[in-house]
Design an enzyme around this catalytic site. Structure first.
Site, mmCIF file in Angstrom:
data_model
loop_
_atom_site.group_PDB
_atom_site.id
_atom_site.type_symbol
_atom_site.label_atom_id
_atom_site.label_comp_id
_atom_site.label_asym_id
_atom_site.label_seq_id
_atom_site.Cartn_x
_atom_site.Cartn_y
_atom_site.Cartn_z
ATOM 1 N N HIS A 253 9.665 9.374 -10.432
ATOM 2 C CA HIS A 253 10.095 8.103 -11.016
ATOM 3 C C HIS A 253 9.884 8.000 -12.524
ATOM 4 O O HIS A 253 10.197 6.983 -13.125
ATOM 5 C CB HIS A 253 9.401 6.923 -10.333
ATOM 6 C CG HIS A 253 7.918 6.854 -10.590
ATOM 7 N ND1 HIS A 253 7.004 7.495 -9.803
ATOM 8 C CD2 HIS A 253 7.203 6.226 -11.549
ATOM 9 C CE1 HIS A 253 5.786 7.263 -10.263
ATOM 10 N NE2 HIS A 253 5.870 6.496 -11.326
HETATM 11 C C1 UD1 Z 1 6.278 1.313 -13.290
HETATM 12 C C2 UD1 Z 1 5.248 1.706 -14.349
HETATM 13 C C3 UD1 Z 1 4.823 3.151 -14.105
HETATM 14 C C4 UD1 Z 1 4.335 3.341 -12.692
HETATM 15 C C5 UD1 Z 1 5.389 2.864 -11.706
HETATM 16 C C6 UD1 Z 1 4.825 2.923 -10.322
HETATM 17 C C7 UD1 Z 1 5.432 0.692 -16.578
HETATM 18 C C8 UD1 Z 1 5.838 0.928 -17.974
HETATM 19 N N1 UD1 Z 1 5.811 1.638 -15.689
HETATM 20 O O1 UD1 Z 1 7.412 2.134 -13.485
HETATM 21 O O2 UD1 Z 1 3.765 3.485 -14.985
HETATM 22 O O3 UD1 Z 1 4.064 4.705 -12.477
HETATM 23 O O4 UD1 Z 1 5.726 1.495 -12.007
HETATM 24 O O5 UD1 Z 1 5.781 2.874 -9.325
HETATM 25 O O6 UD1 Z 1 4.796 -0.291 -16.297
HETATM 26 N N2 UD1 Z 1 12.915 -1.843 -9.344
HETATM 27 C C9 UD1 Z 1 13.414 -2.372 -8.188
HETATM 28 N N3 UD1 Z 1 12.540 -3.032 -7.360
HETATM 29 C C10 UD1 Z 1 11.232 -3.206 -7.646
HETATM 30 C C11 UD1 Z 1 10.749 -2.665 -8.840
HETATM 31 C C12 UD1 Z 1 11.602 -1.981 -9.678
HETATM 32 O O7 UD1 Z 1 14.594 -2.249 -7.879
HETATM 33 O O8 UD1 Z 1 10.510 -3.822 -6.841
HETATM 34 C C13 UD1 Z 1 13.841 -1.077 -10.221
HETATM 35 C C14 UD1 Z 1 14.491 -1.924 -11.302
HETATM 36 O O9 UD1 Z 1 15.779 -1.464 -11.489
HETATM 37 C C15 UD1 Z 1 13.662 -1.604 -12.531
HETATM 38 C C16 UD1 Z 1 13.260 -0.163 -12.284
HETATM 39 O O10 UD1 Z 1 13.108 -0.053 -10.879
HETATM 40 O O11 UD1 Z 1 14.373 -1.763 -13.717
HETATM 41 C C17 UD1 Z 1 11.981 0.218 -12.977
HETATM 42 O O12 UD1 Z 1 10.911 -0.688 -12.682
HETATM 43 P P1 UD1 Z 1 9.692 -0.898 -13.728
HETATM 44 O O13 UD1 Z 1 8.645 -1.733 -13.137
HETATM 45 O O14 UD1 Z 1 10.248 -1.327 -15.038
HETATM 46 O O15 UD1 Z 1 9.195 0.552 -13.969
HETATM 47 P P2 UD1 Z 1 8.816 1.686 -12.933
HETATM 48 O O16 UD1 Z 1 9.723 2.843 -13.143
HETATM 49 O O17 UD1 Z 1 8.728 1.112 -11.574
HETATM 50 N N1 UDP Z 2 2.975 5.551 -2.381
HETATM 51 C C1 UDP Z 2 3.358 4.896 -1.212
HETATM 52 N N2 UDP Z 2 4.647 5.062 -0.771
HETATM 53 C C2 UDP Z 2 5.547 5.839 -1.420
HETATM 54 C C3 UDP Z 2 5.138 6.498 -2.604
HETATM 55 C C4 UDP Z 2 3.854 6.321 -3.068
HETATM 56 O O1 UDP Z 2 2.558 4.203 -0.593
HETATM 57 O O2 UDP Z 2 6.688 5.940 -0.959
HETATM 58 C C5 UDP Z 2 1.601 5.343 -2.894
HETATM 59 C C6 UDP Z 2 0.781 6.589 -3.110
HETATM 60 O O3 UDP Z 2 0.096 6.962 -1.934
HETATM 61 C C7 UDP Z 2 -0.182 6.153 -4.213
HETATM 62 C C8 UDP Z 2 0.648 5.169 -5.028
HETATM 63 O O4 UDP Z 2 1.725 4.772 -4.182
HETATM 64 O O5 UDP Z 2 -1.295 5.480 -3.654
HETATM 65 C C9 UDP Z 2 1.178 5.797 -6.286
HETATM 66 O O6 UDP Z 2 2.078 4.923 -6.903
HETATM 67 P P1 UDP Z 2 3.264 5.393 -7.852
HETATM 68 O O7 UDP Z 2 3.582 6.813 -7.623
HETATM 69 O O8 UDP Z 2 4.360 4.397 -7.681
HETATM 70 O O9 UDP Z 2 2.663 5.132 -9.299
HETATM 71 P P2 UDP Z 2 1.789 6.000 -10.320
HETATM 72 O O10 UDP Z 2 0.545 6.402 -9.625
HETATM 73 O O11 UDP Z 2 2.621 7.134 -10.789
HETATM 74 O O12 UDP Z 2 1.547 5.059 -11.460
#
Ligand code: UD1
Ligand code: UDP
Length: 375
Positions: A208
């Site tokens: 992601h």
């Molecule tokens: C965010 C965090 C990242 C973390 C990740 C965990 C920041 C800068 N990034 O990235 O560090 O590793 O979360 O998963 O805070 N979206 C949906 N549904 C949701 C959430 C997001 O559709 O419930 C889609 C939207 O199109 C959105 C995109 O995902 O624009 C990105 O979401 P965003 O929270 O901005 O960043 P992540 O890539 O999720």
């Molecule tokens: N995780 C989950 N379901 C998924 C993918 C990840 O429950 O489909 C959990 C994973 O076990 C870990 C956390 O989400 O505890 C990690 O989150 P993510 O990868 O979104 O964020 P990051 O750690 O990179 O910020």
């Protein structure tokens, strides 16, 4: 004492659940309240984890949703400030990790003269192209209590001139959640749901990071690598919404449909995902939390990034960085599936007791602050 625990994005839930529990058990010394910014909002990215981790409904939900870095951060700042100004002022705000909700709420609290504790302080990738690195550095700079997951984080903070008295090595709180829920995860029926047998070998994939999925050529290269690996081993790929949207927008859906050996799923619940991690032959990821969990489970992990803010998963754990090209990704993966696996050990204080240590730090911190105000 009233404590706000800030959550917003998926990895925050696993970090705050153990702390909420421990603070609630503190014989009324603390009143923890969960504040959810709404950065993540899909059922599978948020609500599901409240159920799995047995967390109560948030005390407040700021409903900020998605947006550009600036818009999302600004919306959190505006709404969290409004919330504090309209209600009781907390005695402490605790933020976790490195997401936009982390820096935004830390900034609000600090400017309202409310002390801030940062859980998972001190991690550094030294890569300022990552929004998370900016969030980490700035949050650490303004936090009053820095709670680190590993000793390399203490060193990073000291190098940046942070007062060592503020830094406390408490261990990895995400592992508290993992240990607490491991038994339940073992009972997950995810293999039935995926119509496969538990004995079958597979690689688990998550992706992601913007650097991997926000640009068409890079994403194409990663999907091509997976298709190649899929010729040798089954792949399970629970897809983050950012990645899913980009695959659609870049017109790469044919890559998703081209291999029968790759199972793409929605983001999975915590128990299902942990079960897949612990039984995987190999994990390919760019997630911070998944690098750590694979080290705990001693499952080989290839991190699809040029750097990691979690070097201990490489120096002590089962993680390795891999160059971002098809040949390297495929060759490294096949080496592992053919048995060349890296042995690892579980780092210090990744033991399920981090939340306890955090509460001890907080007890002492409040005691010393009260003494200083009295005198
Ligand atoms: C965010 C965090 C990242 C973390 C990740 C965990 C920041 C800068 N990034 O990235 O560090 O590793 O979360 O998963 O805070 N979206 C949906 N549904 C949701 C959430 C997001 O559709 O419930 C889609 C939207 O199109 C959105 C995109 O995902 O624009 C990105 O979401 P965003 O929270 O901005 O960043 P992540 O890539 O999720
Ligand atoms: N995780 C989950 N379901 C998924 C993918 C990840 O429950 O489909 C959990 C994973 O076990 C870990 C956390 O989400 O505890 C990690 O989150 P993510 O990868 O979104 O964020 P990051 O750690 O990179 O910020």
């Amino acid at each position: 004492r009233l404590i706000h625990l800030i959550v917003g994005a998926r990895p925050n839930f696993m970090k705050m659940a153990p702390l909420y529990r421990e603070l609630s058990l503190s014989s009324n010394r603390y009143e923890p309240q969960i504040i959810h910014t709404g950065q993540h909002y899909d059922e599978q990215m948020s609500k599901l984890f409240f159920n799995d981790l047995a967390m109560p409904e948030p005390s407040a939900y700021l409903n900020v949703g998605s947006g550009t870095q600036g818009k999302q951060t600004a919306r959190i700042i505006e709404r969290y400030e409004d919330l504090i100004l309209a209600g009781d002022k907390p005695d402490l705000v605790i933020v976790a990790g490195d997401v936009n909700s982390t820096i935004a709420c830390a900034l609000v609290a600090k400017k309202l003269q409310i002390p801030v504790a940062h859980l998972e302080a001190g991690l550094r990738s030294y890569d300022e192209q990552m929004p998370e690195e900016i969030n980490r550095v700035l949050t650490d700079r303004i936090s009053d209590i820095l709670l680190t997951p590993s000793l390399d984080a203490n060193e990073n903070l000291i190098k940046e001139g942070i007062n060592p008295e503020k830094i406390h090595f408490v261990g990895n709180i995400m592992i508290d959640s993992l240990i607490r829920h491991q038994k339940k995860a073992e009972l997950s029926d995810i293999f039935d749901k995926l119509t496969m047998s538990q004995d079958e070998s597979y690689a688990l994939v998550t992706l992601h990071r913007p650097s991997n999925v926000d640009e068409c050529d890079g994403l194409k290269m990663l999907l091509t690598s997976l298709i190649e690996i899929g010729k040798h081993i089954k792949i399970i790929f629970p897809m983050h919404p950012r990645t899913k949207k980009n695959i659609q927008n870049f017109g790469l859906s044919n890559y998703v449909n081209s291999s029968k050996n790759i199972i793409f799923t929605e983001p999975l619940g915590y128990f299902d995902f942990l079960k897949l991690e612990m039984n995987a032959k190999l994990i390919l990821t760019d997630s911070g939390g998944v690098q750590e969990e694979s080290t705990y489970f001693r499952v080989p992990c290839l991190t699809l990034r040029e750097n990691t803010e979690r070097p201990i998963t490489i120096s002590e754990g089962t993680n390795q960085l891999v160059d971002l090209n098809v040949t390297s990704i495929v060759n490294k993966s096949l080496e592992i599936t053919e048995g060349k696996v890296k042995q690892g050990k579980i780092p210090k204080h990744w033991d399920g007791k981090t939340a306890e240590r955090v509460v001890m730090v907080l007890d002492k911190w409040f005691e010393e602050r009260d003494k200083a105000t009295d005198s």
